[in-house]
Enzyme design. Sequence first.
Site, mmCIF file in Angstrom:
data_model
loop_
_atom_site.group_PDB
_atom_site.id
_atom_site.type_symbol
_atom_site.label_atom_id
_atom_site.label_comp_id
_atom_site.label_asym_id
_atom_site.label_seq_id
_atom_site.Cartn_x
_atom_site.Cartn_y
_atom_site.Cartn_z
ATOM 1 N N ASP A 11 0.825 -1.205 0.000
ATOM 2 C CA ASP A 11 0.000 0.000 0.000
ATOM 3 C C ASP A 11 0.860 1.257 0.000
ATOM 4 O OD1 ASP A 11 -2.392 1.343 -0.061
ATOM 5 O OD2 ASP A 11 -2.762 1.220 2.088
ATOM 6 N N THR A 57 -10.561 -7.147 -4.762
ATOM 7 C CA THR A 57 -11.891 -7.176 -5.391
ATOM 8 C C THR A 57 -12.637 -5.863 -5.149
ATOM 9 O OG1 THR A 57 -12.649 -8.378 -3.418
ATOM 10 C CG2 THR A 57 -12.255 -9.695 -5.393
ATOM 11 N N ASN A 59 -10.961 -2.893 -5.218
ATOM 12 C CA ASN A 59 -10.274 -1.822 -5.958
ATOM 13 C C ASN A 59 -11.005 -1.433 -7.249
ATOM 14 O OD1 ASN A 59 -6.981 -2.902 -4.887
ATOM 15 N ND2 ASN A 59 -8.157 -1.160 -4.141
ATOM 16 N N ARG A 181 -4.989 -2.457 8.849
ATOM 17 C CA ARG A 181 -6.138 -3.320 8.559
ATOM 18 C C ARG A 181 -5.739 -4.316 7.480
ATOM 19 N NH1 ARG A 181 -8.274 2.001 7.055
ATOM 20 N NH2 ARG A 181 -7.668 2.454 4.907
HETATM 21 C C1 IPE Z 1 -5.269 -2.763 -0.101
HETATM 22 O O1 IPE Z 1 -5.008 -1.412 -0.315
HETATM 23 C C2 IPE Z 1 -5.262 -3.497 -1.397
HETATM 24 C C3 IPE Z 1 -3.966 -3.595 -2.062
HETATM 25 C C4 IPE Z 1 -2.810 -3.170 -1.595
HETATM 26 C C5 IPE Z 1 -3.995 -4.245 -3.329
HETATM 27 P P1 IPE Z 1 -6.194 -0.357 -0.423
HETATM 28 O O2 IPE Z 1 -5.560 0.963 -0.580
HETATM 29 O O3 IPE Z 1 -7.140 -0.789 -1.483
HETATM 30 O O4 IPE Z 1 -6.900 -0.529 0.993
HETATM 31 P P2 IPE Z 1 -7.937 0.404 1.754
HETATM 32 O O5 IPE Z 1 -8.988 0.786 0.762
HETATM 33 O O6 IPE Z 1 -7.168 1.606 2.228
HETATM 34 O O7 IPE Z 1 -8.434 -0.439 2.880
HETATM 35 C C1 IPE Z 2 -1.652 0.246 -3.360
HETATM 36 O O1 IPE Z 2 -1.444 1.626 -3.411
HETATM 37 C C2 IPE Z 2 -1.887 -0.342 -4.724
HETATM 38 C C3 IPE Z 2 -3.295 -0.717 -4.966
HETATM 39 C C4 IPE Z 2 -4.234 -0.769 -4.076
HETATM 40 C C5 IPE Z 2 -3.631 -1.062 -6.323
HETATM 41 P P1 IPE Z 2 -2.645 2.646 -3.339
HETATM 42 O O2 IPE Z 2 -3.062 2.956 -4.734
HETATM 43 O O3 IPE Z 2 -3.724 2.147 -2.455
HETATM 44 O O4 IPE Z 2 -1.906 3.878 -2.696
HETATM 45 P P2 IPE Z 2 -2.503 4.880 -1.637
HETATM 46 O O5 IPE Z 2 -2.998 4.085 -0.488
HETATM 47 O O6 IPE Z 2 -3.599 5.642 -2.326
HETATM 48 O O7 IPE Z 2 -1.339 5.752 -1.286
HETATM 49 MG MG MG Z 3 -4.152 2.406 -0.456
#
Ligand code: IPE
Ligand code: IPE
Ligand code: MG
Length: 233
Positions: A11, A57, A59, A181
């Site tokens: 993340d 799922t 995203n 989380r």
């Molecule tokens: C978790 O990250 C999913 C991946 C790293 C692929 P998210 O950025 O989607 O998680 P939330 O929405 O902050 O919980």
């Molecule tokens: C994780 O990085 C990659 C995916 C969930 C695809 P994020 O895109 O969630 O990055 P932040 O959390 O917005 O910084």
């Molecule tokens: Mg993220």
Amino acid sequence: MVPRHIAIIMDGNGRWATERQLPRMAGHRRGVANIQNVIRTLAHRGVAVATLYAFSTENWRRPSAEVNALMEILAEEIEPQTRELHEAGVRLVHLGDPSPLDGKLQDAIARAERITEANDRFLLNVAFNYGGRDEILSAVRRILADGLSPDQVNEELFGRYLYTDGCPDPDLIIRTGGEQRLSNFLIWQAAYSEYYHTPVLWPDLGEEELDRALAEYGQRQRRFGALDGQEEA
Ligand code: IPE
Ligand code: IPE
Ligand code: MG
């Protein structure tokens, strides 16, 4: 003790880019570029299996421009990344539901798995369009479709219906980017995993922070519900 299986919630790509006034896409690209480094470090430290969470799922709820960009990056990167991993003796396995993905992408994923199938130096699971709840529901549906009776369903059998069939549960789950989380990641398999979170953003995750996570894991006492010193029972 070195964890055998480390799962990572990658993340923070978007924030990495925003901090530099770059488009989020640039952060995702930097994120992909960091995969090889992290895998190399883990393999050197004696880890045997890594699972990387790349697309959940949930995203799909992001703006379509971002979803399309992520699909494009995977389509572009899968072949060169697979070649490099293959040369290093890494086996690639996809976790998740491939069916909503573009047909060409599905083929490329199947090809990457096939090419690397016989590699046994390191196992890399890539969770893409993966959701823990989706995985559990898909297992339940197939168990019902196979006509199994309630008394046949136990943890061992259930595990064989999950995407991670044959893979040990993660010993350590690392989340970069500061959130604390699971975001629907390996919710069945994480029952007794140790958890480590770091504010370091995924594109910046390097040896130093990985070694900190490994050192902290080494200090943890895993009891699996038993009492101290009784965990072998
Ligand atoms: C978790 O990250 C999913 C991946 C790293 C692929 P998210 O950025 O989607 O998680 P939330 O929405 O902050 O919980
Ligand atoms: C994780 O990085 C990659 C995916 C969930 C695809 P994020 O895109 O969630 O990055 P932040 O959390 O917005 O910084
Ligand atoms: Mg993220």
